[in-house]
Scaffold this active site. Structure first.
Site, PDB file in Angstrom:
ATOM      1  N   SER A   1      19.762  57.302  54.894  1.00  0.00           N
ATOM      2  CA  SER A   1      18.462  56.655  54.995  1.00  0.00           C
ATOM      3  C   SER A   1      17.332  57.681  54.833  1.00  0.00           C
ATOM      4  CB  SER A   1      18.378  55.901  56.330  1.00  0.00           C
ATOM      5  OG  SER A   1      17.287  55.015  56.334  1.00  0.00           O
TER       6      SER A   1
ATOM      7  N   ASP B   1      24.072  46.292  53.692  1.00  0.00           N
ATOM      8  CA  ASP B   1      22.894  46.972  54.248  1.00  0.00           C
ATOM      9  C   ASP B   1      21.813  45.952  54.586  1.00  0.00           C
ATOM     10  OD1 ASP B   1      20.645  48.593  54.729  1.00  0.00           O
ATOM     11  OD2 ASP B   1      21.363  50.127  53.335  1.00  0.00           O
TER      12      ASP B   1
ATOM     13  N   HIS C   1      24.076  49.714  57.130  1.00  0.00           N
ATOM     14  CA  HIS C   1      23.139  50.773  56.760  1.00  0.00           C
ATOM     15  C   HIS C   1      23.513  52.143  57.319  1.00  0.00           C
ATOM     16  CE1 HIS C   1      19.343  52.433  55.435  1.00  0.00           C
ATOM     17  NE2 HIS C   1      19.046  52.828  56.652  1.00  0.00           N
TER      18      HIS C   1
END
Length: 284
Positions: free
Chosen positions: A98, A226, A256
């Site tokens: 991320s 995700d 995620h």
């Protein structure tokens, strides 16, 4: 027997950095509002052949403080670079999830990455853009929940109901995520001083430079389920701009933050990329 209104253990402790193992230097970078705790299971699996270093970002739980109301990816990368210099790591393998993936691309641009494994990376948008605005709104909606959580007693803040809600947000197979990992994620969010400053200043962040010019070997891991930055919208720029030589992999049946639910698979995917760079063999 423990009653339903008390917690059997204390909340997790902050971690400035996770540092373990020996071998190839491997830097692990966590996501926004997370902490090095999310890498613990992967680090254990990589430690037999890599020296693993997973620092807490500036303004995040366990990380250094900062001043003012502006904090961007470049500033996060500056601090990580200082830490690499302190360790004598001119270059290293990098894996980032991320926000950590976004910082990983910045470090690669600066020549610090031998390889980069980008796991559901953020930053795949233009500045400003509707996509960027949508991401900001999604995280902004969490602010009231985080603020309420700070004032709840532990037995509520870390209750099974809250852990399940967090697991649904971060993973696909909620039962695969450990209690310790979920509690660390909850604590990380409640102690993230960078949350509002990064959201407020987010529209001023410069976009990632053209990825086609990146010379670092890249392995892009997109997470099939995700819920934070869904692939259909947010992976498009990475898929289109990365060099043809980059690996593009869809990791099935994960959310995620896949390190929480599938540490074996993520460690293997990182290790393959590290190994391929050393042997000049392409991992398949």
């Amino acid at each position: 027997m423990t009653s339903g209104t008390t917690r059997p253990t204390a909340p997790p402790a902050p971690m400035r950095a996770l540092h373990t193992g020996s071998g190839e230097p491997l830097l692990l970078l966590h996501g926004f509002m997370m902490s090095p705790h999310c890498w613990e299971q992967v680090a254990q699996r990589m430690a037999s052949h890599c020296e693993v270093f997973a620092p807490a970002f500036t303004g995040h739980w366990g990380g250094p403080d900062f001043e003012g109301w502006y904090l961007d990816v470049s500033a996060l990368a500056d601090r990580v670079e200082d830490q690499l210099d302190e360790m004598g790591w001119r270059t290293c393998h990098i894996a980032g999830n991320s926000l950590g993936g976004w910082v990983g691309f910045e470090l690669a641009r600066r020549g610090r990455a031998r390889t980069l494994t980008a796991i559901a990376p953020a930053g795949g948008w233009q500045t400003p853009s509707a996509i960027q605005f949508r991401v900001g709104l999604k995280f902004l909606s969490l602010v009231p929940l985080v603020e309420i959580g700070k004032h709840l007693p532990d037995y509520i803040a870390y209750s099974g109901l809250v852990r399940q809600a967090v697991a649904l947000l971060l993973t696909k197979n909620t039962s695969a995520a450990s209690r310790a990992g979920l509690e660390a994620a909850i604590t990380s969010a409640m102690h993230c001083k960078a949350m509002l400053p990064m959201l407020v200043s987010g529209l001023r962040f410069p976009a990632l430079e053209n990825l086609a010019t990146l010379r670092t070997p890249v392995r892009l891991l997109m997470c099939e389920n995700d819920r934070i930055i869904p692939n259909r919208t947010f992976a498009r720029r990475f898929l289109e701009e990365l060099p043809e030589s980059a690996d593009r992999i869809l990791v099935h049946d994960v959310g995620h933050v896949p390190m929480l639910e599938a540490p074996d698979r993520i460690a293997t995917l990182i290790a393959e990329h590290v190994y391929a760079s050393r042997t000049r063999l392409r991992a398949v």
